[in-house]
Design a protein around this motif. Sequence first.
Motif, PDB file in Angstrom:
ATOM      1  N   UNK A 112      90.190  13.076  65.946  1.00 17.94           N
ATOM      2  CA  UNK A 112      91.507  13.494  66.424  1.00 17.94           C
ATOM      3  C   UNK A 112      92.014  12.515  67.463  1.00 17.94           C
ATOM      4  N   UNK A 113      93.219  12.002  67.222  1.00 17.44           N
ATOM      5  CA  UNK A 113      93.858  11.203  68.260  1.00 17.44           C
ATOM      6  C   UNK A 113      94.430  12.177  69.279  1.00 17.44           C
ATOM      7  N   UNK A 114      94.594  11.705  70.501  1.00 17.55           N
ATOM      8  CA  UNK A 114      95.109  12.605  71.531  1.00 17.55           C
ATOM      9  C   UNK A 114      96.136  11.908  72.396  1.00 17.55           C
ATOM     10  N   UNK A 115      96.998  12.748  72.966  1.00 16.73           N
ATOM     11  CA  UNK A 115      98.015  12.267  73.887  1.00 16.73           C
ATOM     12  C   UNK A 115      98.215  13.332  74.954  1.00 16.73           C
ATOM     13  N   UNK A 116      98.311  12.884  76.189  1.00 18.01           N
ATOM     14  CA  UNK A 116      98.560  13.793  77.298  1.00 18.01           C
ATOM     15  C   UNK A 116      99.941  13.487  77.841  1.00 18.01           C
ATOM     16  N   UNK A 117     100.779  14.520  77.883  1.00 20.76           N
ATOM     17  CA  UNK A 117     102.134  14.396  78.433  1.00 20.76           C
ATOM     18  C   UNK A 117     102.280  15.458  79.509  1.00 20.76           C
ATOM     19  N   UNK A 118     102.270  15.017  80.767  1.00 20.27           N
ATOM     20  CA  UNK A 118     102.356  15.977  81.863  1.00 20.27           C
ATOM     21  C   UNK A 118     101.151  16.894  81.855  1.00 20.27           C
ATOM     22  N   UNK A 119     101.376  18.185  81.669  1.00 25.39           N
ATOM     23  CA  UNK A 119     100.298  19.171  81.641  1.00 25.39           C
ATOM     24  C   UNK A 119     100.006  19.646  80.225  1.00 25.39           C
ATOM     25  N   UNK A 120     100.377  18.844  79.235  1.00 21.22           N
ATOM     26  CA  UNK A 120     100.161  19.205  77.836  1.00 21.22           C
ATOM     27  C   UNK A 120      99.241  18.196  77.161  1.00 21.22           C
ATOM     28  N   UNK A 121      98.381  18.715  76.291  1.00 18.24           N
ATOM     29  CA  UNK A 121      97.475  17.903  75.486  1.00 18.24           C
ATOM     30  C   UNK A 121      97.836  18.122  74.028  1.00 18.24           C
ATOM     31  N   UNK A 122      98.007  17.030  73.284  1.00 21.46           N
ATOM     32  CA  UNK A 122      98.299  17.093  71.863  1.00 21.46           C
ATOM     33  C   UNK A 122      97.133  16.448  71.118  1.00 21.46           C
ATOM     34  N   UNK A 123      96.518  17.210  70.212  1.00 26.20           N
ATOM     35  CA  UNK A 123      95.412  16.716  69.398  1.00 26.20           C
ATOM     36  C   UNK A 123      95.876  16.660  67.948  1.00 26.20           C
ATOM     37  N   UNK A 124      95.845  15.471  67.362  1.00 24.61           N
ATOM     38  CA  UNK A 124      96.295  15.280  65.977  1.00 24.61           C
ATOM     39  C   UNK A 124      95.109  14.881  65.118  1.00 24.61           C
ATOM     40  N   UNK A 125      94.812  15.695  64.103  1.00 22.68           N
ATOM     41  CA  UNK A 125      93.744  15.351  63.177  1.00 22.68           C
ATOM     42  C   UNK A 125      94.170  14.123  62.377  1.00 22.68           C
ATOM     43  N   UNK A 126      93.254  13.196  62.232  1.00 18.34           N
ATOM     44  CA  UNK A 126      93.564  11.925  61.580  1.00 18.34           C
ATOM     45  C   UNK A 126      93.287  12.009  60.076  1.00 18.34           C
ATOM     46  N   UNK A 127      94.148  12.739  59.380  1.00 14.86           N
ATOM     47  CA  UNK A 127      94.070  12.800  57.922  1.00 14.86           C
ATOM     48  C   UNK A 127      95.437  13.209  57.389  1.00 14.86           C
ATOM     49  N   UNK A 128      95.659  12.957  56.117  1.00 14.61           N
ATOM     50  CA  UNK A 128      96.931  13.335  55.511  1.00 14.61           C
ATOM     51  C   UNK A 128      97.011  14.856  55.437  1.00 14.61           C
ATOM     52  N   UNK A 129      98.164  15.402  55.752  1.00 15.81           N
ATOM     53  CA  UNK A 129      98.438  16.837  55.722  1.00 15.81           C
ATOM     54  C   UNK A 129      97.468  17.640  56.592  1.00 15.81           C
ATOM     55  N   UNK A 130      97.117  17.089  57.723  1.00 13.17           N
ATOM     56  CA  UNK A 130      96.299  17.816  58.690  1.00 13.17           C
ATOM     57  C   UNK A 130      97.195  18.321  59.810  1.00 13.17           C
ATOM     58  N   UNK A 131      96.612  18.955  60.784  1.00 10.94           N
ATOM     59  CA  UNK A 131      97.415  19.640  61.799  1.00 10.94           C
ATOM     60  C   UNK A 131      97.395  18.923  63.151  1.00 10.94           C
ATOM     61  N   UNK A 132      98.353  19.310  63.973  1.00  8.28           N
ATOM     62  CA  UNK A 132      98.424  18.883  65.362  1.00  8.28           C
ATOM     63  C   UNK A 132      98.440  20.140  66.216  1.00  8.28           C
ATOM     64  N   UNK A 133      97.594  20.166  67.238  1.00  6.97           N
ATOM     65  CA  UNK A 133      97.518  21.324  68.130  1.00  6.97           C
ATOM     66  C   UNK A 133      97.999  20.941  69.518  1.00  6.97           C
ATOM     67  N   UNK A 134      98.645  21.907  70.171  1.00  9.66           N
ATOM     68  CA  UNK A 134      99.173  21.717  71.521  1.00  9.66           C
ATOM     69  C   UNK A 134      98.446  22.657  72.471  1.00  9.66           C
ATOM     70  N   UNK A 135      98.074  22.119  73.629  1.00  9.87           N
ATOM     71  CA  UNK A 135      97.372  22.877  74.669  1.00  9.87           C
ATOM     72  C   UNK A 135      98.057  22.673  76.012  1.00  9.87           C
ATOM     73  N   UNK A 136      97.963  23.688  76.867  1.00 10.90           N
ATOM     74  CA  UNK A 136      98.414  23.582  78.253  1.00 10.90           C
ATOM     75  C   UNK A 136      97.201  23.447  79.151  1.00 10.90           C
ATOM     76  N   UNK A 137      97.309  22.591  80.170  1.00 12.89           N
ATOM     77  CA  UNK A 137      96.209  22.417  81.120  1.00 12.89           C
ATOM     78  C   UNK A 137      96.073  23.687  81.968  1.00 12.89           C
ATOM     79  N   UNK A 138      94.849  24.188  82.069  1.00 14.52           N
ATOM     80  CA  UNK A 138      94.539  25.317  82.942  1.00 14.52           C
ATOM     81  C   UNK A 138      94.090  24.781  84.285  1.00 14.52           C
ATOM     82  N   UNK A 139      93.157  23.840  84.268  1.00 14.56           N
ATOM     83  CA  UNK A 139      92.712  23.140  85.476  1.00 14.56           C
ATOM     84  C   UNK A 139      91.955  21.903  85.122  1.00 14.56           C
TER      85      UNK A 139
END
Length: 136
Positions: free
Chosen positions: A109-136
């Motif tokens: 999974x590639x990842x990107x952090x924007x502010x207090x958000x984490x985006x995890x993108x599965x590296x495959x065709x027609x896979x998903x991307x998940x969004x998370x909020x930082x707790x601490x």
Amino acid sequence: MKKYLLFLIFSLLISCNNDDNSSANNRLEGKWSWIKTSGGFGGPGYPEASSQKIVIEISNTTIKTYANGTLIKDQKYFIRTKESIFGGNKKMIVIDKGSSITQETYIDRSYEIKGKKLFLAEECLDCSTSEYDRIK
């Protein structure tokens, strides 16, 4: 002389900021609460629809996944910069599967952090991307 001292103090004060992109906030390590998942074969997913509160806790060597407070996965990982199917080179979370062939499959999974958000993108065709909020 007092004018220069006041000017120096004022300059220092206005140069300080509370930037969300500071190195502490831009770190992968920490606790992250699942907000949503989009794309992929399963379509969109939200905590409300699944009746589960998912939290991932990332240290510098492990990713622990909790569902409603219960540990469901404890995985060792490492970060690699690899070519992404989305283009260019990206930092990716790669699960350390060890020498066992019986461990579950895991898509990088590639990842990107924007502010207090984490985006995890599965590296495959027609896979998903998940969004998370930082707790601490």
